[in-house]
Design a protein around this motif. Sequence first.
Motif, PDB file in Angstrom:
ATOM      1  N   SER A  11      62.544  34.656  48.603  1.00  0.00           N
ATOM      2  CA  SER A  11      61.488  35.571  49.019  1.00  0.00           C
ATOM      3  C   SER A  11      61.957  36.463  50.170  1.00  0.00           C
ATOM      4  O   SER A  11      61.706  37.672  50.165  1.00  0.00           O
ATOM      5  N   VAL A  12      62.645  35.881  51.130  1.00  0.00           N
ATOM      6  CA  VAL A  12      63.132  36.662  52.275  1.00  0.00           C
ATOM      7  C   VAL A  12      64.155  37.693  51.809  1.00  0.00           C
ATOM      8  O   VAL A  12      64.102  38.863  52.208  1.00  0.00           O
ATOM      9  N   VAL A  13      65.063  37.294  50.938  1.00  0.00           N
ATOM     10  CA  VAL A  13      66.070  38.235  50.433  1.00  0.00           C
ATOM     11  C   VAL A  13      65.384  39.350  49.636  1.00  0.00           C
ATOM     12  O   VAL A  13      65.715  40.526  49.788  1.00  0.00           O
ATOM     13  N   ALA A  14      64.411  39.003  48.810  1.00  0.00           N
ATOM     14  CA  ALA A  14      63.681  40.016  48.037  1.00  0.00           C
ATOM     15  C   ALA A  14      62.944  40.985  48.962  1.00  0.00           C
ATOM     16  O   ALA A  14      62.959  42.199  48.735  1.00  0.00           O
ATOM     17  N   GLU A  15      62.302  40.456  49.993  1.00  0.00           N
ATOM     18  CA  GLU A  15      61.594  41.314  50.951  1.00  0.00           C
ATOM     19  C   GLU A  15      62.561  42.243  51.671  1.00  0.00           C
ATOM     20  O   GLU A  15      62.253  43.426  51.893  1.00  0.00           O
ATOM     21  N   MET A  16      63.724  41.726  52.029  1.00  0.00           N
ATOM     22  CA  MET A  16      64.698  42.542  52.748  1.00  0.00           C
ATOM     23  C   MET A  16      65.320  43.604  51.845  1.00  0.00           C
ATOM     24  O   MET A  16      65.587  44.718  52.299  1.00  0.00           O
ATOM     25  N   THR A  17      65.536  43.305  50.565  1.00  0.00           N
ATOM     26  CA  THR A  17      66.050  44.342  49.662  1.00  0.00           C
ATOM     27  C   THR A  17      65.016  45.457  49.499  1.00  0.00           C
ATOM     28  O   THR A  17      65.376  46.632  49.473  1.00  0.00           O
ATOM     29  N   GLN A  18      63.757  45.091  49.440  1.00  0.00           N
ATOM     30  CA  GLN A  18      62.701  46.101  49.366  1.00  0.00           C
ATOM     31  C   GLN A  18      62.668  46.921  50.661  1.00  0.00           C
ATOM     32  O   GLN A  18      62.546  48.148  50.623  1.00  0.00           O
ATOM     33  N   TRP A  19      62.798  46.255  51.803  1.00  0.00           N
ATOM     34  CA  TRP A  19      62.787  46.953  53.087  1.00  0.00           C
ATOM     35  C   TRP A  19      63.976  47.916  53.174  1.00  0.00           C
ATOM     36  O   TRP A  19      63.839  49.044  53.652  1.00  0.00           O
ATOM     37  N   ILE A  20      65.133  47.467  52.695  1.00  0.00           N
ATOM     38  CA  ILE A  20      66.324  48.333  52.694  1.00  0.00           C
ATOM     39  C   ILE A  20      66.041  49.582  51.865  1.00  0.00           C
ATOM     40  O   ILE A  20      66.297  50.709  52.315  1.00  0.00           O
ATOM     41  N   ASN A  21      65.524  49.391  50.658  1.00  0.00           N
ATOM     42  CA  ASN A  21      65.265  50.530  49.776  1.00  0.00           C
ATOM     43  C   ASN A  21      64.251  51.503  50.363  1.00  0.00           C
ATOM     44  O   ASN A  21      64.365  52.714  50.179  1.00  0.00           O
ATOM     45  N   GLU A  22      63.282  50.990  51.091  1.00  0.00           N
ATOM     46  CA  GLU A  22      62.266  51.846  51.711  1.00  0.00           C
ATOM     47  C   GLU A  22      62.783  52.563  52.949  1.00  0.00           C
ATOM     48  O   GLU A  22      62.268  53.623  53.319  1.00  0.00           O
ATOM     49  N   ASN A  23      63.800  51.998  53.604  1.00  0.00           N
ATOM     50  CA  ASN A  23      64.288  52.558  54.871  1.00  0.00           C
ATOM     51  C   ASN A  23      65.708  53.097  54.800  1.00  0.00           C
ATOM     52  O   ASN A  23      66.295  53.421  55.836  1.00  0.00           O
ATOM     53  N   VAL A  24      66.264  53.190  53.615  1.00  0.00           N
ATOM     54  CA  VAL A  24      67.660  53.586  53.469  1.00  0.00           C
ATOM     55  C   VAL A  24      67.929  54.982  54.032  1.00  0.00           C
ATOM     56  O   VAL A  24      69.013  55.261  54.524  1.00  0.00           O
ATOM     57  N   GLN A  25      66.941  55.840  54.011  1.00  0.00           N
ATOM     58  CA  GLN A  25      67.118  57.197  54.506  1.00  0.00           C
ATOM     59  C   GLN A  25      67.285  57.242  56.025  1.00  0.00           C
ATOM     60  O   GLN A  25      67.796  58.208  56.559  1.00  0.00           O
ATOM     61  N   ARG A  26      66.901  56.179  56.706  1.00  0.00           N
ATOM     62  CA  ARG A  26      67.018  56.137  58.164  1.00  0.00           C
ATOM     63  C   ARG A  26      68.435  55.863  58.634  1.00  0.00           C
ATOM     64  O   ARG A  26      68.709  55.875  59.829  1.00  0.00           O
ATOM     65  N   GLY A  27      69.362  55.563  57.748  1.00  0.00           N
ATOM     66  CA  GLY A  27      70.720  55.255  58.168  1.00  0.00           C
ATOM     67  C   GLY A  27      70.824  53.853  58.728  1.00  0.00           C
ATOM     68  O   GLY A  27      71.470  53.627  59.752  1.00  0.00           O
ATOM     69  N   ILE A  28      70.180  52.895  58.092  1.00  0.00           N
ATOM     70  CA  ILE A  28      70.158  51.517  58.580  1.00  0.00           C
ATOM     71  C   ILE A  28      71.520  50.844  58.405  1.00  0.00           C
ATOM     72  O   ILE A  28      72.338  51.268  57.599  1.00  0.00           O
TER      73      ILE A  28
END
Length: 157
Positions: A11-28
């Motif tokens: 669940s944590v990995v799934a949440e973090m992959t979603q967070w990455i996809n939503e914030n990828v434009q920020r240069g994370i």
Amino acid sequence: MKPERVNVRLSVVAEMTQWINENVQRGIHAADVTKQSGYTHWHFQRLFREVTGYTLSEYIRLSRILSIACVLATSNLKITHICYDYGFPGQQGVARLFRKYLNCTPTDFRRCVQENPDLLSMITDTLLAEYTYVKKASRKDEKKLHLNDAAQTNSNM
């Protein structure tokens, strides 16, 4: 290991992959993701690789490439502007990643997708199939997607 622990980790990995996809434009970066996850940096890196089969940094790069590819395919924005929007200091870094993952330049990619609009979804599916939930034998064995092969396969369908 208890099933509850496995489910929490997945669940944590799934949440973090979603967070990455939503914030990828920020240069994370990987450190941003591990901080967001609540785990220590090294523990989350290990957990992410264990669950997905590739490193956190690889996933972030792949997510950026796919996002940039979508923008290239659906807009007429200059490539330089897209690079800046996704946290790259210039076009060189994006061109390097495109050559690594798609075996072409961003300009060639845009031209191919304009000639064959179905190519974008096929490339996305191919990249995700190659890198999602599959343990790679080694980094040297990474597969490259050739646009000509992809276009030829798509035209045969």
